[in-house]
Structures are given as C-alpha cells and as structure tokens.
Design a protein around this motif. Sequence first.
Motif, PDB file in Angstrom:
ATOM      1  N   ARG A  58      19.447  19.138 -22.335  1.00  0.00           N
ATOM      2  CA  ARG A  58      20.189  19.884 -23.355  1.00  0.00           C
ATOM      3  C   ARG A  58      19.234  20.473 -24.391  1.00  0.00           C
ATOM      4  O   ARG A  58      19.351  21.645 -24.769  1.00  0.00           O
ATOM      5  N   GLN A  59      18.282  19.655 -24.851  1.00  0.00           N
ATOM      6  CA  GLN A  59      17.315  20.153 -25.830  1.00  0.00           C
ATOM      7  C   GLN A  59      16.409  21.223 -25.222  1.00  0.00           C
ATOM      8  O   GLN A  59      16.074  22.211 -25.884  1.00  0.00           O
ATOM      9  N   GLN A  68      18.170  24.579 -25.067  1.00  0.00           N
ATOM     10  CA  GLN A  68      18.216  25.265 -26.355  1.00  0.00           C
ATOM     11  C   GLN A  68      16.896  25.943 -26.686  1.00  0.00           C
ATOM     12  O   GLN A  68      16.871  26.919 -27.442  1.00  0.00           O
ATOM     13  N   SER A  69      15.799  25.435 -26.138  1.00  0.00           N
ATOM     14  CA  SER A  69      14.483  26.042 -26.388  1.00  0.00           C
ATOM     15  C   SER A  69      14.102  27.066 -25.318  1.00  0.00           C
ATOM     16  O   SER A  69      12.949  27.482 -25.278  1.00  0.00           O
ATOM     17  N   ARG A  70      15.083  27.415 -24.424  1.00  0.00           N
ATOM     18  CA  ARG A  70      14.888  28.409 -23.367  1.00  0.00           C
ATOM     19  C   ARG A  70      13.809  27.954 -22.385  1.00  0.00           C
ATOM     20  O   ARG A  70      12.997  28.735 -21.897  1.00  0.00           O
ATOM     21  N   TRP A 120      28.381  21.830 -21.579  1.00  0.00           N
ATOM     22  CA  TRP A 120      27.853  21.823 -22.945  1.00  0.00           C
ATOM     23  C   TRP A 120      28.329  23.028 -23.745  1.00  0.00           C
ATOM     24  O   TRP A 120      27.989  23.154 -24.917  1.00  0.00           O
ATOM     25  N   PHE A 152      27.294  25.970 -23.303  1.00  0.00           N
ATOM     26  CA  PHE A 152      26.150  26.870 -23.455  1.00  0.00           C
ATOM     27  C   PHE A 152      26.397  28.082 -22.560  1.00  0.00           C
ATOM     28  O   PHE A 152      25.674  28.325 -21.606  1.00  0.00           O
ATOM     29  N   HIS A 190      26.219  31.314 -23.180  1.00  0.00           N
ATOM     30  CA  HIS A 190      25.190  32.351 -23.230  1.00  0.00           C
ATOM     31  C   HIS A 190      23.950  31.929 -22.445  1.00  0.00           C
ATOM     32  O   HIS A 190      23.340  32.738 -21.740  1.00  0.00           O
ATOM     33  N   LYS A 191      23.585  30.643 -22.565  1.00  0.00           N
ATOM     34  CA  LYS A 191      22.447  30.149 -21.794  1.00  0.00           C
ATOM     35  C   LYS A 191      22.741  30.207 -20.296  1.00  0.00           C
ATOM     36  O   LYS A 191      21.850  30.507 -19.494  1.00  0.00           O
ATOM     37  N   SER A 239      28.698  26.555 -27.916  1.00  0.00           N
ATOM     38  CA  SER A 239      27.837  25.702 -28.733  1.00  0.00           C
ATOM     39  C   SER A 239      26.483  26.346 -28.982  1.00  0.00           C
ATOM     40  O   SER A 239      25.772  25.933 -29.893  1.00  0.00           O
ATOM     41  N   ASP A 240      26.119  27.313 -28.144  1.00  0.00           N
ATOM     42  CA  ASP A 240      24.845  27.999 -28.354  1.00  0.00           C
ATOM     43  C   ASP A 240      25.115  29.331 -29.024  1.00  0.00           C
ATOM     44  O   ASP A 240      26.248  29.711 -29.288  1.00  0.00           O
ATOM     45  N   THR A 241      24.085  30.049 -29.308  1.00  0.00           N
ATOM     46  CA  THR A 241      24.203  31.364 -29.928  1.00  0.00           C
ATOM     47  C   THR A 241      23.712  32.411 -28.967  1.00  0.00           C
ATOM     48  O   THR A 241      22.847  32.165 -28.134  1.00  0.00           O
TER      49      THR A 241
END
Length: 877
Positions: A396-397, A400-402, A711, A713, A715-716, A874-876
């Motif tokens: 998950r982390q 978020q850092s791609r 999650w 996410f 967009h991810k 949850s992501d941007t």
Amino acid sequence: MSASKPDILWSPHHVDRYVICDSELSLYRIASLGSAETKAGVLQLSGETAATLLAINSDTPYMKCVAWYPRPEPECLLAVGQANGRVVLTSLGQSHNTKCKELMGKEFVPKHARQCNTLAWNPVDSNWLAAGLDKHRADFSVLIWDISSKFAPEASVPTEKLRLSAGDTDAGLVVTKPLYELGQNDACLSLCWLPRDQKLLLAGMHRNLAIFDLRNTSQKMFVNTKAIQGVTVDPHFHDRVASFFEGQVAIWDLRKFEKPVLTLTEQPKPLTKVAWCPTRTGLLATLTRDSNVIRLYDMQHTPTPLGDETEPTIIERSVQPCENVIGSFAWHPSSQNRMVVVSPNRCMTDFTVFERISLAWSSSTSLMWACGRHLYDCTEEAEAGSLEMDIATKMRQRAQSRYGHDTEQIWRNHLLAGGDDPQLKSLWYTLYHKPLMKQYTEDLEQKNLGNRLPLVYSGIKNIVKSSSGTLESCRCWNGSDRPADVTQYRSEERSLALRLCGWIKRGPEIDVEPFLKSLEQEGEWERAAAVALFNLDIRRAIQILNTGASSGKGDLNLNVVAMALSGYTDEKNSLWREMCSTLRLQLSNPYLCVMFAFLTSEPGAYDGVLYESRVAVRDRVAFACMFLSDGQLPRFIEKLTNEMKEAGNLEGILLTGLTKDGVDLMESYVDRTGDVQTASFCMLKGSPEEVVKDRRVQCWIESYRNLLDAWRFWHKRAEFDIHRSKLDPSSKPLAQVFVSCNFCGKSISYSCSAMPHQGRGFNQYGVSSSPTKSKVTSCPGCRKPLPRCALCLMNMGTPVSSCPGTGKSDEKVDLSKDKKLAQFNNWFTWCHNCRHGGHAGHMLSWFRDHHECPVSACTCKCMQLDTTGNLAPSDTA
C-alpha cells in the motif's frame, strides 16, 4: 403428555418465569445464582443461574398439551388439553383478579370424546382458543372456543352453558358449543395462528397442511404433505413456516404454498420438537428423540438486485447443552440465543448458544468480526520496530509512492520500496541492465554471429550455455611482475555477464575502477576490497581497506586486515597461508572471509568463495565467470539457479532472466512473501510471448489490480493498467460499452473517415472530440435525434459548457486533463435500472442533493444502486 416427556413453556409476560408440564404443572422463576435464595426448591441451572419453584398444580390429570394465556391479566392462566378432548382453564398460584376467578375451572367439551393434541390462543383476540383433536367420523377436529360467556358476533348459534351434577363441587362452567368447527372427518395434530391476520389459522391435518379463513369457513387452502407436526411461524418472517414429519423438517413460504421451499433431513430417529429463535432471524432449532444434541439451522437469504429472494443458504451445526438425554427445550423470549432444556427426569439446564464468529480482514489490515448483534473492530498498533510490517501495508505504501512506474531509471524503484531490501535492490538493478542485453544482441547481429534476440530476456544461465571462444590467461598481480597462481577466462558472453553483474561498464577493456569508486562512495569498503582483489589488484584492495579504516564510518579493524594482506605469499607451506586459513573463519564480514579464502585456495577450487551464501549472488556469479572453466561454470550456475528458485530469492533473476525459470523463481517468492506487486511489475518487463501470458503471471496481475480496487486506489489502478498496456499491448481492453441508436441500432461513435463530409471525429461515447465543440445531436447513421438529457433537456452530444447556467457545476466534476478528448461532463450516462440519464456532469450535480431519479414520476434511487457510487478514492489523481 406423559411423565417421561416433560415440556417447557415460557411466560409471555414474565421473562424470568416458565412452566414445566408433565403429570403436573410446576412454575419456576429463573434468576442469577447470587440472588436466588438457598432453600428447598432451588435448582442450579448453570454456573450463573438458578431456578426457584414458585407453585405446583396437580389438579388437572391426563394432560396432553398446555397453552399460556397471551394477555397479562389474568396472570398465570393456562389452558390444558386432556386425553378425553376436554380443554380446562386453570391457574398457578392464587389470583385476586375477578376475571381469573370467573374463568378458573371452566371446561370446553367436544361432542365426542377423543384426545386433544394441540392448543393455540389467538394473539389478537385473546378470547379465542383453538383446539386440535383426533379424528372422529361424525365430528370436527378443529374447534375454536370463546372463553368468555358472551355471544360472539360471528357465532350463528349461541354458546350453551351447562352445570354438572351438584355432587361435583369442583366443576366450573362447561361449554359444549364451539365458536367455529373446522376439519370434518379428519385429525388435527398441530395448530398455529398466522400473525398477519387474526382470522387465519394454519392446521396440520392428517394428510395436509390447511389454512382456514374464519371469514369463509366453507373454503380452505391446503397442500398435501406428510410434514404436519409442530407447525410454527417464524416470528421475524411471518410468511415462513416450519413443520416436521419423522426425521425431516419442511420449510414453507405461505406466498407460494404449493410445495416446501426447503427440506432439511435430520437424523434417522424421529423429531420431537422444532422451534424458531425469537431473538435471532432465521435460526431454527430441532430435537430428535433420545438425543442430547440440538441441531441448529441458520437460514441466510441473499436478495437479488431486483428484490427477488434466492434459495436461502443453510448453515448447520449442533450444540450439546448437557450430558443427559434432552426431553424438551424452549428458547428464552428476550435473552439472545438463550434456551432452557429439561431431561425426562426434570434435570434442567440454562444454556446459551454462542454465535458463529465471522472474521474479516479489511483492506487496511484491521480485523473485524461479528458475534451476535455486536460488531468488533480491532486495529493492532504495534510499536515502531517491534513487528515487521505486513506485506499488504508495504504494498500500500509503495503504491502511494508510484513504486514500479519509474521506467526511465528502473533502479530507483528499490528506493521507492524503502531501499532496505537487498533482494529488491538486486532485482531492479538487474532489470536496469536489460538495455545492455538489447544493445549487445544488436551488435552480435551486426557481426553476423547469429540471431540472439531471445537473449534480451535471458539471464546469465542461458548466456554461459552459449559461451564460445573462451581464452585462458595467467595474469600477474597488478603493479608487480610476479605471476598470480590463478587462471582467468574471457569471452564475449563472460564479459556480458560481468556487465550484468555491474562489475564493468561497456567498453573494449575490462575496467572495474568505476565500480570500485561507486562502492567506496556507498561505504561498502569490504566489498570493494574483495572485488579489487578478485581482479588481482592487491595494492588497490589494501588502499581501500586503509581508506575505510580512516573514514569516520569505517571499521578500525580494516587496518589489521590490510596488514595481513600485505604479507601475502604464494608459497604453499608458508606460515602466512597456514594462519590465514585458520583465522579467516573467525571474521564476521563475509567479504573479508572470501578474500582470504581466495588467496589460500588451490587453483580451480574456489568453493570457499562460490558457496558463501552471505556474499551477494551477483558477486559470486561474476567471480565464477572470471575463474571457472567452461566445464565448471555451467554446473555452478545451474546449481545456484536451482537454489535461488527453491528459496524464491529475487537475486536469482540475474541468473534466470525473465523466462519460464524466472516465473518459477517468482512463484516461490510470491508464495513466501505474498508480494504480487513486485511480481506484476517485474514480469511485465519480460517477453510477452513466454512470460506475460503465463497463467501465474496473469493471476498476480489481477490480484494486484484487485488490491488497488480494495484500497480505493482507483487512479493508481488506472495508471497501472496504462503502464501494463504499454509493456503488453495485447492486454489493452477492447471497448465494452457502445452507445447505439434507438431507431437504427447502429453505434453512434464513428471516425472521420466514415463521415468525410463533416470532417469531425467522435469518441466511443458519441461526443465530438473536435476543439470547436460542434453540436452533434443526431445519429450518424439514420439522422434521428439523440436522446435528451433528463435535466437540461438538450439532445445528447451537445457540450455541457454550451448549456446556460451549468458552468459552475461542470468545473467541480471535470475529470479530464486532455483537452483533445471530450470532457467527462459531456459523456453519456444512464441508470441500468430505469434507463434514464443525461450528461455525466448534470447527473453528478443532481445526485449531490437528491436521491431519486430526476425524471418525473420515476422513483428509482439510481445512485444508491451503485455500491461504490458514494465512495471517494483514497488516492489522488
């Protein structure tokens, strides 16, 4: 009812009182063990509760069934059915209520004597008492009595009251004319009133289940079945009824009464009782004869989107309240999942049926479980460094850092992953050097050395197999004319392997100096010294050790090691060689160990270096490529590859490459760690024909996509799909939704070439992609107008920005960043349930403040039908 078969009857108004019925009636009060007085008549039911005997009634012999009066007054009024068919009203204890005194001792006598099997009070009109009797050829088996002395409005014949002989002083009023007579020339074994209507009575007759409507007694609805005993209505679902016969339980739905919706097969022994739990929806308890086990059936319905119920899912289990044989049981009317059981010899037990505990892990690694009516959420907050983070938290982390998306400098991905995992570092450095393979194979083609394109995806294992033209050379120690007692091997393939290991850069000569400087910058003094020594530069190795010892972060013992190296001699029987062979095993750093192992080994016997597991795989492989012969090198690489595959060590990707062997190694890694994220990104860089199409790889990719969705996410997940489609064009999904014309059925989307006279293009949603935003409001095939937006009433295809008064709301929902494509606000959108819709921007603006569809007279709650419609990512973006 006999003395060997007692039954339990809970008070309908006192949750702490119940009656045991066999040859006599015994009233008990249940209380906590501490509050119950220690005296005669107190029975311990469990470790926490006890029952106190309040009253006994032995004035009514030959009892067959008992029913408790449903109203709170008069208190403790009971109806008792006898073996001769009479129904007697009696009470437990003294009552000062006038109505109770009037009803006490009242008897209801059928025309012909036969056994009374069942009694049921009407839950609404409490004066009505239904009695089910055995069969008589000239009489009815279902009699409904009015316990009051008044005339009932529905009765066509007034109630007759007779007195017994004057000698019978205990006799009360005797009623011989029932209010209703039903079920002629048949037997009734069970009865229950239907809660949805006080005039409906469900009866288990001799060969059928019948529903009698007292508003029209000449007609009845029935179904032929053998399951006629113990009919009981689910208190939480009034259309669901249970009945039984021998060892089977039938579940009925009164809305479709033709046949049972479920048939539950019990044990070979016949059933004696079934009962719905009053505090738990869909929980049915059953008891078989001569058993100490109660079976529970948990019926769970799964509603469909259209509202229709599918066949319920049954979860079966058994509970054992006590060691004795159970004569009967009864659910507690208010305490959750609590029951009292009684044995044939009146041994009672208070028992609670514990709920099944359903566990579920949330996507944020918190644990949640349900027990009864309670929902518990547990989030473990471990202290920093006390427990290693779960792989799901790590992924998950990293997402978020791609992590994995850096395609230009692939080696940086290990930094995005935290930079503390040497296996991930080795993996991404290996993938970073893959362009070297591509350039190398192109050079081989230009030299007409054959088609080696598969080597782009291969590892060192396949490279050394194709090694040819190996040159042997005996070199001298750098800076000295003294020859080294070692033999080095060189070839094009070995040089490529050294480049993949990172030891040398691309060039005509082997030069490890850049690699040594990079190791010194990272503070890896021992490793740098070992690499310099393996390249026969002992002076450089000593210099590196001295520099490391003098640096602030270095080990002062490096000076001692440098001094030991300076005394090196190649004499086999020298004291130096003997001491180094003994003391090298005491060194803690693996690179210092292999340095002395190399210096003290016999030529060609380098097991002390090659099989030192603490040394990086790439360094051991590079050493093997320099000092092992063509016969030794493939065997060592094969053995090392198998070890890496079994252990799931990502450093082995250097050997296997992105081939089938690499998939096998990655499978072991995923089995050990669960890291489908790394597996997906790594395998996407392999050969599409051999790797990406593998079933295991596809499973990892889909698992990672599902994790991103869990999650939220989104967009991810979209970025990952785009990244995947670039590396594997075959994975790009085809268009799944098309907007078709209501008139001609053709797709509204078309290209510029299809309509050359207009010169405009449309996307797959039928919206103009031209920068002028021209109005396209008709089907390109038949020229019929497109549907209108339910809010702005403009034909679909009209850009939202051209609609007056909508610019502000459009800005809130504009998700498009590419101005060449149609904005999201202009897209066609509609509800799959009611088929109404319009511009996406207008629909989102409407459902921010409303729940129902914007179309008049349509009550569809469109947005609520989408389970993720109200969730935010949850992501941007």
